[in-house]
Design a protein around this motif. Sequence first.
Motif: not given
Length: 216
Positions: A88-94
């Motif tokens: 999973d991508i970490k929150p708010h990264v993109e």
Amino acid sequence: MYRAVVFDMDGVLVDTEKIYRKCWKENGMSIGIPEAQMENVCDRVAGGNKTSNARVFKEIMGEDFDYLAFRQRTMDLFDEHVEKYGIDIKPHVEDTLRFLKEHGVKMALATSTARTSAQQRLDSVGIAGYFDEKVCGDEITHGKPEPDIYLKACGKLGVNPDEAVAVEDSVNGIISASRAGLCTVMVVDLINPNDITRERAYKTFYDIEDICSLFE
């Protein structure tokens, strides 16, 4: 004031530190190492590479401890978990990467993970294209907490270290970036701030999006 950001990957961009920790602990406990001892080991090896982590294990477990075999078993457990559940991508990264890109900020990766694995992780969460440069753990001799990886990343970006922000979640990473002379920011993941991080980090954030305030 700042022209670039250099990111650690695991625990900062992708939610893999919890998988590593689970696998280190599972492996250690399977051979009789107490869970509390493995928690301490996990805090110390986070962000490090094969060489620096071998020193930690031998210091704690004894010089005869077969670290390489133990590490390989842990990595096998990690790969099995990722194959089954993904990353999973970490929150708010993109959102953060998009903001920086729109503001003309150069971006690099400085990860202890080998390039092939790092590229796979970035590709799997769709953020590989944001980075102008990448420096990976198999491309340097002295890994974190030595400053080499951050100095090389700044060199590849064409910026001075004091023109760059480093984003880290581990003690080893924070020491590395601060030794290299970057404005070092801790974004908390599994390791809580301590005396070392408070001394060396310019800011401590609990949401990666907060680093955008340094560029507004």
